[in-house]
Design an enzyme around this catalytic site. Structure first.
Site: not given
Ligand code: PEP
Ligand code: MG
Length: 585
Positions: A191, A334, A456-457, A467
């Site tokens: 993040h 979100r 991403n997750d 990550r």
């Molecule tokens: C993700 O996980 O792809 C996402 C968009 O949420 P974040 O990056 O805020 O976890």
């Molecule tokens: Mg996410």
């Protein structure tokens, strides 16, 4: 001159001076102080020792109360050591003689003591060595807790160097002073990296020992395109990078010229390109880059940028600000995604052992219903003022979705009773970012109005790769066939249930993946606003048939290398001059 390789996480090239920031339990930054600062450093030292002593006394008292006098004796050694004149004088001397900061002197002298105890080769003394390390962390925590204010004191433009930065530290940075970021730890989709991109700050993470090698005030080059930090560059290198910097700025400016054009493929398919935002003001950058709305508003930054949890009015102010700036374009809010690397760990008395598998995202919201309710009320109320959608993050089982929707239904009734306006048809979606949700996408599709794929997750949980961890960054592969397979099946499930499906992970903003995503059937992509022009450029250079053909071919591959090579070749073929910089191996 020294070149340190890291992970490129936010583009741009910057030449500037280093500003070291530290956090407790991590590497203590080197900083040589001015001789006139010695007294002030001694005062900081004594304040930190006194605060740590008070903490220990409290702990001893609590242990005595709860466990009895015998276990409380453990802390006598701790308390004694913090008041030990020999140790304290040694730390003072190190500051006065060598002009190092109080934290550096504490780290050095405590380590000398730890080594002495360890050398005694006996279990009791080894335990004492551990106690000393624990105390060191406590004192450093006190000293380096001040780093936040050190960051706030930044008075000239500088490159922030740290062992690690938290997303809230990054979000709280003064954007007129911080010109780039480089850290020892971190990964591309962590993040902090996302925030750096959102702020438009060139950034390189995963630089391993950078914060130890750099001195405060050193001249540095941060190359966020190639993931390199150059310490104390010579004049030839400086010249070379100044030229690179100009080239990179020119190419971005050329891309931006496309912002007025539509995101339409050569065969006429209109693709929605949306922006991911953390702060309402980023709507401006999304619009300037030619975006169609906000596909992901990460509202947890409302918590990360203030000490107390946001009130219903704080939520409303932020949402209404975004809606006003959007002038009729859609806003996808979100719900709060706290936990893991965001905020709650720092707030917990006892951090979770495995925070990415812990009380994060919707789990955290459901466990804090009062706070969650405020947010849901504010989202519903905001929906009366513009086209608002809402989605839940990290849903991993159906009960979570149902519980979330039930709360929303209760609040809707409440608002009805109070006569407060809201959109009764507000779409409620689910972020698909956990393999369990991806595998059960058909079931989730039956109970939601839309999907947003959070790659991403999804990548981290599918491949079991953190990550944000630079040590396994090479294993974090968005092109892994398992990820491609899951993404395809999510899109298919959404299509058969006739609900919308978008993708808002960082993959959406990487030109390498654009053709594949279109070929899978995605028609909405949400990304960091700065990437919208380049993705638009790819879209305007392809046909859907071409993309579908590529997606079918890629679907039969067994390894991420094959997938990546195929994607790279196709992108290069479109226009080697334009896309060349995004396809380097
Ligand atoms: C993700 O996980 O792809 C996402 C968009 O949420 P974040 O990056 O805020 O976890
Ligand atoms: Mg996410």
């Amino acid at each position: 001159m020294q070149i340190i390789k890291g992970i490129a996480v936010s583009p741009g090239i910057i030449v500037g001076r280093a500003f070291l920031v530290g956090t407790a339990e991590q590497v203590v930054p080197h900083r040589i102080i001015d001789p006139t600062e010695v007294t002030a450093q001694h005062a900081r030292l004594h304040a930190a020792l006194a605060a740590a002593s008070a903490e220990i006394d409290e702990l001893r008292e609590r242990t005595r109360r709860e466990l009895g006098p015998e276990p409380a004796k453990i802390f006598e050694f701790h308390a004694g050591l913090l008041r030990d004149r020999v140790l304290v004088s040694a730390v003072e001397r190190r500051v006065a003689n060598d002009f190092v900061t109080a934290e550096q002197a504490v780290a050095d002298q405590f380590r000398v003591l730890v080594d002495q105890f360890n050398r005694m080769g006996n279990e009791v003394f080894e335990q004492k060595a551990n106690d000393i390390l624990d105390l060191e962390r406590r004192v450093l925590g006190r000293l380096m807790g001040e780093e936040k204010s050190r960051l706030a004191q930044l008075d000239a433009p500088a490159i922030v160097i740290a062992h690690e930065l938290t997303p809230s530290q990054a979000a709280g940075m003064d954007r007129s002073k911080v010109i780039a970021i480089a850290t020892d730890l971190g990964g591309r989709t962590g993040h902090t990296s996302i925030v750096a991109r959102a702020l438009g700050l060139p950034a390189v993470v995963g630089c391993q020992r950078l914060s130890v090698e750099v001195e405060d005030g050193d001249q540095l080059i941060v190359d966020g395109n190639d993931g390199v930090v150059i310490l104390r560059p010579d004049s030839r290198t400086l010249e070379e990078y100044r030229r690179k910097q100009e080239r990179s700025q020119r190419s971005r400016a050329a891309m931006r010229e496309l912002s007025g054009h539509e995101a339409v493929t050569k065969c006429g398919a209109r693709i929605q390109l949306m922006g991911n935002i953390e702060f309402p003001e980023e709507v401006e950058s999304m619009l300037a880059n030619g975006g169609d709305g906000v596909g992901l508003y990460r509202t947890e930054f409302l918590w990360l940028t203030r000490k107390e949890p946001p009130t219903e009015q704080d939520h409303m102010d932020a949402y209404l600000r975004a809606i006003t700036l959007l002038k009729g374009k859609p806003l996808t809010i979100r719900t709060c995604d706290l936990g893991a690397d965001k905020y709650t760990q720092a707030q917990m008395e006892e951090p979770e052992r495995n925070p990415f598998l812990g009380l994060r995202s919707i789990r955290h919201s459901l466990a804090n219903p009062a706070e969650f309710k405020l947010q849901l009320r504010a989202i519903l109320r905001a929906s009366a003022h513009g086209p608002v959608k809402m989605m839940f993050p990290l849903v991993s089982n159906l009960m979570e979705l149902r519980q979330g929707k039930l709360m929303l239904a209760d609040i809707s009734e409440e608002l009805e009773d109070e006569g407060i306006a809201f959109d009764r048809q507000m779409p409620v979606g689910v972020m698909i970012e956990v393999p369990s949700a991806a595998l059960m996408a058909r079931v989730f599709a039956a109970e939601s109005n839309f999907f947003s794929i959070g790659t991403n997750d999804l990548v981290q949980y599918t491949l079991a790769v953190d990550r944000g961890n630079e040590r396994v960054a090479h294993l974090y592969q968005s092109a892994h066939p398992a990820v491609v397979y899951l993404a395809k099946s999510i899109v298919r499930a959404a299509r058969s249930a006739q609900i919308d499906c978008s993708l808002c992970g960082e993959m959406a903003g990487e030109p390498l993946f654009s053709m594949l995503l279109l070929g899978m059937g995605l028609r909405t992509l949400s990304m960091v606003p700065d990437q919208i022009p380049v993705i638009k450029r790819v879209i305007r250079s392809v046909t859907i048939e071409q993309c579908e053909h590529l997606a079918r071919r890629v679907g039969s591959f067994d390894s991420e290398r094959q997938v990546e090579t195929a994607l790279r070749d196709e992108l290069r073929k479109l226009d080697p001059d334009v896309f060349g910089q995004w396809v380097s191996e």
